[in-house]
Design a protein around this motif. Structure first.
Motif, PDB file in Angstrom:
ATOM      1  N   LEU A   9      15.220 -13.753  -4.638  1.00 45.28           N
ATOM      2  CA  LEU A   9      14.111 -13.093  -5.319  1.00 45.28           C
ATOM      3  C   LEU A   9      13.974 -11.624  -4.901  1.00 45.28           C
ATOM      4  O   LEU A   9      14.020 -11.296  -3.715  1.00 45.28           O
ATOM      5  CB  LEU A   9      12.803 -13.828  -4.998  1.00 45.28           C
ATOM      6  N   VAL A  10      13.800 -10.759  -5.884  1.00 43.86           N
ATOM      7  CA  VAL A  10      13.490  -9.349  -5.647  1.00 43.86           C
ATOM      8  C   VAL A  10      12.254  -9.009  -6.470  1.00 43.86           C
ATOM      9  O   VAL A  10      12.188  -9.328  -7.661  1.00 43.86           O
ATOM     10  CB  VAL A  10      14.662  -8.431  -6.054  1.00 43.86           C
ATOM     11  N   THR A  11      11.275  -8.405  -5.840  1.00 36.45           N
ATOM     12  CA  THR A  11      10.032  -8.039  -6.530  1.00 36.45           C
ATOM     13  C   THR A  11       9.794  -6.535  -6.454  1.00 36.45           C
ATOM     14  O   THR A  11      10.477  -5.817  -5.713  1.00 36.45           O
ATOM     15  CB  THR A  11       8.813  -8.745  -5.907  1.00 36.45           C
ATOM     16  N   ASP A  12       8.806  -6.085  -7.177  1.00 39.07           N
ATOM     17  CA  ASP A  12       8.391  -4.685  -7.136  1.00 39.07           C
ATOM     18  C   ASP A  12       7.056  -4.548  -6.402  1.00 39.07           C
ATOM     19  O   ASP A  12       6.333  -3.570  -6.595  1.00 39.07           O
ATOM     20  CB  ASP A  12       8.259  -4.152  -8.573  1.00 39.07           C
ATOM     21  N   ASP A  13       6.750  -5.529  -5.539  1.00 41.07           N
ATOM     22  CA  ASP A  13       5.431  -5.551  -4.903  1.00 41.07           C
ATOM     23  C   ASP A  13       5.224  -4.442  -3.879  1.00 41.07           C
ATOM     24  O   ASP A  13       4.085  -4.024  -3.643  1.00 41.07           O
ATOM     25  CB  ASP A  13       5.170  -6.918  -4.270  1.00 41.07           C
ATOM     26  N   VAL A  14       6.306  -3.971  -3.232  1.00 42.71           N
ATOM     27  CA  VAL A  14       6.139  -2.833  -2.320  1.00 42.71           C
ATOM     28  C   VAL A  14       5.650  -1.622  -3.110  1.00 42.71           C
ATOM     29  O   VAL A  14       4.727  -0.914  -2.686  1.00 42.71           O
ATOM     30  CB  VAL A  14       7.449  -2.511  -1.573  1.00 42.71           C
ATOM     31  N   ARG A  15       6.242  -1.381  -4.268  1.00 42.61           N
ATOM     32  CA  ARG A  15       5.800  -0.266  -5.096  1.00 42.61           C
ATOM     33  C   ARG A  15       4.357  -0.466  -5.563  1.00 42.61           C
ATOM     34  O   ARG A  15       3.552   0.472  -5.583  1.00 42.61           O
ATOM     35  CB  ARG A  15       6.717  -0.103  -6.311  1.00 42.61           C
ATOM     36  N   LYS A  16       4.019  -1.698  -5.947  1.00 44.60           N
ATOM     37  CA  LYS A  16       2.658  -1.968  -6.409  1.00 44.60           C
ATOM     38  C   LYS A  16       1.641  -1.688  -5.303  1.00 44.60           C
ATOM     39  O   LYS A  16       0.551  -1.183  -5.559  1.00 44.60           O
ATOM     40  CB  LYS A  16       2.541  -3.418  -6.864  1.00 44.60           C
ATOM     41  N   ALA A  17       1.996  -2.039  -4.074  1.00 44.15           N
ATOM     42  CA  ALA A  17       1.061  -1.871  -2.960  1.00 44.15           C
ATOM     43  C   ALA A  17       1.015  -0.440  -2.440  1.00 44.15           C
ATOM     44  O   ALA A  17      -0.055   0.056  -2.079  1.00 44.15           O
ATOM     45  CB  ALA A  17       1.432  -2.819  -1.822  1.00 44.15           C
ATOM     46  N   LEU A  18       2.185   0.226  -2.407  1.00 44.69           N
ATOM     47  CA  LEU A  18       2.276   1.516  -1.722  1.00 44.69           C
ATOM     48  C   LEU A  18       2.552   2.695  -2.646  1.00 44.69           C
ATOM     49  O   LEU A  18       2.513   3.851  -2.211  1.00 44.69           O
ATOM     50  CB  LEU A  18       3.373   1.449  -0.651  1.00 44.69           C
ATOM     51  N   GLY A  19       2.866   2.407  -3.917  1.00 44.02           N
ATOM     52  CA  GLY A  19       3.114   3.503  -4.848  1.00 44.02           C
ATOM     53  C   GLY A  19       4.452   4.175  -4.670  1.00 44.02           C
ATOM     54  O   GLY A  19       4.658   5.306  -5.123  1.00 44.02           O
ATOM     55  N   SER A  24       4.650  -3.627   7.383  1.00 44.94           N
ATOM     56  CA  SER A  24       3.579  -3.086   8.218  1.00 44.94           C
ATOM     57  C   SER A  24       2.729  -2.082   7.454  1.00 44.94           C
ATOM     58  O   SER A  24       1.494  -2.078   7.561  1.00 44.94           O
ATOM     59  CB  SER A  24       4.175  -2.413   9.466  1.00 44.94           C
ATOM     60  N   GLU A  25       3.377  -1.238   6.662  1.00 45.67           N
ATOM     61  CA  GLU A  25       2.635  -0.239   5.899  1.00 45.67           C
ATOM     62  C   GLU A  25       1.735  -0.909   4.856  1.00 45.67           C
ATOM     63  O   GLU A  25       0.603  -0.471   4.622  1.00 45.67           O
ATOM     64  CB  GLU A  25       3.607   0.727   5.230  1.00 45.67           C
ATOM     65  N   THR A  26       2.235  -1.984   4.251  1.00 47.86           N
ATOM     66  CA  THR A  26       1.420  -2.717   3.288  1.00 47.86           C
ATOM     67  C   THR A  26       0.240  -3.378   3.989  1.00 47.86           C
ATOM     68  O   THR A  26      -0.879  -3.405   3.455  1.00 47.86           O
ATOM     69  CB  THR A  26       2.263  -3.773   2.556  1.00 47.86           C
ATOM     70  N   ALA A  27       0.477  -3.910   5.182  1.00 45.61           N
ATOM     71  CA  ALA A  27      -0.615  -4.518   5.949  1.00 45.61           C
ATOM     72  C   ALA A  27      -1.707  -3.505   6.238  1.00 45.61           C
ATOM     73  O   ALA A  27      -2.903  -3.796   6.087  1.00 45.61           O
ATOM     74  CB  ALA A  27      -0.076  -5.106   7.250  1.00 45.61           C
ATOM     75  N   VAL A  28      -1.327  -2.310   6.650  1.00 48.18           N
ATOM     76  CA  VAL A  28      -2.312  -1.269   6.952  1.00 48.18           C
ATOM     77  C   VAL A  28      -3.098  -0.895   5.703  1.00 48.18           C
ATOM     78  O   VAL A  28      -4.326  -0.732   5.742  1.00 48.18           O
ATOM     79  CB  VAL A  28      -1.613  -0.034   7.557  1.00 48.18           C
ATOM     80  N   ALA A  29      -2.395  -0.785   4.580  1.00 47.42           N
ATOM     81  CA  ALA A  29      -3.078  -0.464   3.327  1.00 47.42           C
ATOM     82  C   ALA A  29      -4.106  -1.532   2.981  1.00 47.42           C
ATOM     83  O   ALA A  29      -5.239  -1.227   2.584  1.00 47.42           O
ATOM     84  CB  ALA A  29      -2.059  -0.324   2.202  1.00 47.42           C
ATOM     85  N   ALA A  30      -3.730  -2.794   3.152  1.00 48.85           N
ATOM     86  CA  ALA A  30      -4.633  -3.890   2.811  1.00 48.85           C
ATOM     87  C   ALA A  30      -5.801  -3.987   3.783  1.00 48.85           C
ATOM     88  O   ALA A  30      -6.913  -4.373   3.399  1.00 48.85           O
ATOM     89  CB  ALA A  30      -3.850  -5.207   2.789  1.00 48.85           C
ATOM     90  N   LEU A  31      -5.579  -3.634   5.036  1.00 47.97           N
ATOM     91  CA  LEU A  31      -6.645  -3.695   6.038  1.00 47.97           C
ATOM     92  C   LEU A  31      -7.684  -2.588   5.838  1.00 47.97           C
ATOM     93  O   LEU A  31      -8.830  -2.730   6.273  1.00 47.97           O
ATOM     94  CB  LEU A  31      -6.053  -3.580   7.443  1.00 47.97           C
ATOM     95  N   THR A  32      -7.279  -1.520   5.188  1.00 46.78           N
ATOM     96  CA  THR A  32      -8.153  -0.351   5.111  1.00 46.78           C
ATOM     97  C   THR A  32      -8.616  -0.005   3.696  1.00 46.78           C
ATOM     98  O   THR A  32      -9.374   0.955   3.516  1.00 46.78           O
ATOM     99  CB  THR A  32      -7.431   0.889   5.696  1.00 46.78           C
ATOM    100  N   ASP A  33      -8.180  -0.788   2.694  1.00 45.92           N
ATOM    101  CA  ASP A  33      -8.518  -0.462   1.315  1.00 45.92           C
ATOM    102  C   ASP A  33      -8.789  -1.748   0.546  1.00 45.92           C
ATOM    103  O   ASP A  33      -7.906  -2.588   0.390  1.00 45.92           O
ATOM    104  CB  ASP A  33      -7.357   0.301   0.672  1.00 45.92           C
ATOM    105  N   SER A  34     -10.001  -1.888   0.046  1.00 42.70           N
ATOM    106  CA  SER A  34     -10.396  -3.116  -0.638  1.00 42.70           C
ATOM    107  C   SER A  34      -9.676  -3.333  -1.961  1.00 42.70           C
ATOM    108  O   SER A  34      -9.758  -4.422  -2.535  1.00 42.70           O
ATOM    109  CB  SER A  34     -11.912  -3.106  -0.886  1.00 42.70           C
TER     110      SER A  34
END
Length: 284
Positions: free
Chosen positions: A254-264, A171-181
């Motif tokens: 599969l484990v990724t680091d995409d949460v960190r990439k999106a949210l820092g 959800s937090e990643t969705a909000v980031a993507a909805l509000t930041d180009s």
């Protein structure tokens, strides 16, 4: 105006809450507005993907859309049509909730459910972001009664490990993507920080509630019966079953680091999610 579809679901409701807390103008679309519980100031509208007029009305004036549309193997076309309708309405940014494994033949039919919507997004015409979460930590909320009464919890994936993700990270990643180009044109595969088994999850719950939590392995026929009892049609049952058996064989580790990439920041661990939901499992 940000339109959130699936606004009463696990992810959609949290997206609505987070956007409202930021002071964004939010419109929540649901098939039954009377049952929607949203923060003050959020507009609630009726919308059904099978009712074109209701969708067009919900999209009117929206500048961004969070798309939660696929409920089964037959719904991909509705997903793609929603993308087309959003673009026709002048929506500039679309964030789609997809699923881990989309487009990977190894996942079988389950990996095709979200393909029409993803392809429609990538065809151009607006900014887009795709979120592909792994298995949700919240799926184990269904264990609560068994945990409270000392019964074993069902294990549908055997010793297979999965990158179980906290829905709040999605959800937090969705909000980031909805509000930041800056997230436009990205596909994020969202997982937890490690691949864990059902037994690992049961052990985490046990540690939090303070008593043992056993597991009970289910056969494919038992899983099939449970899925059918939940209301899925035959095609959906077989698709989901195939995905579960693939995970049982270790295919969804599969484990990724995409949460960190999106949210820092790092992804939340399953244990942290359990601690935050202790009252549900402990019944207090």
């Amino acid at each position: 105006m940000i339109l959130v579809t699936g606004a009463t679901g696990t992810i959609g409701s949290e997206v609505v809450r987070r956007l409202a807390a930021r002071g964004e103008k939010v419109r929540a679309m649901t098939r039954d507005p009377a049952k929607a519980q949203v923060p003050e100031g959020v507009e609630v509208v009726r919308g059904d993907f099978l009712d074109v007029e209701s969708v067009e009305a919900a999209l009117a004036g929206a500048t961004a859309v969070f798309l939660v549309a696929v409920l089964g193997p037959a719904d991909g076309g509705r997903d793609a049509r929603m993308v087309t309708a959003a673009r026709a309405a002048g929506v500039a940014r679309i964030v789609k909730l997809s699923s881990v494994g989309t487009g990977d033949p190894a996942y079988g039919p389950f990996g095709t459910w979200h393909l029409p919507g993803e392809k429609a997004l990538r065809a151009g015409g607006s900014e887009w972001t795709i979120l592909r979460p792994s298995s949700f930590a919240s799926n184990t909320l269904g264990w609560a009664e068994a945990v409270r009464t000392g019964r074993p919890v069902p294990n549908m994936t055997g010793d297979g490990r999965q990158g179980v993700v906290d829905p709040r990270d999605v959800s937090e990643t969705a909000v980031a993507a909805l509000t930041d180009s800056r997230h436009s044109g990205r596909t994020y595969t969202l997982t937890g920080p490690e691949a864990i088994t059902v037994a690992d999850q049961a052990a985490a719950v046990a540690a939090v509630v303070g008593h043992p939590v056993g597991t009970s392995d289910l056969s494919p026929d038992q899983i099939r019966a449970q899925l059918a009892a939940s209301g899925m049609d035959e095609a959906a049952v077989e698709s989901v079953l195939g995905g579960l058996l693939f995970a049982r064989e270790g295919g969804n580790s599969l484990v990724t680091d995409d949460v960190r990439k999106a949210l820092g920041r790092p992804a939340r661990a399953y244990r942290e999610w359990v601690e935050d939901h202790r009252s549900v499992f402990a019944g207090v």
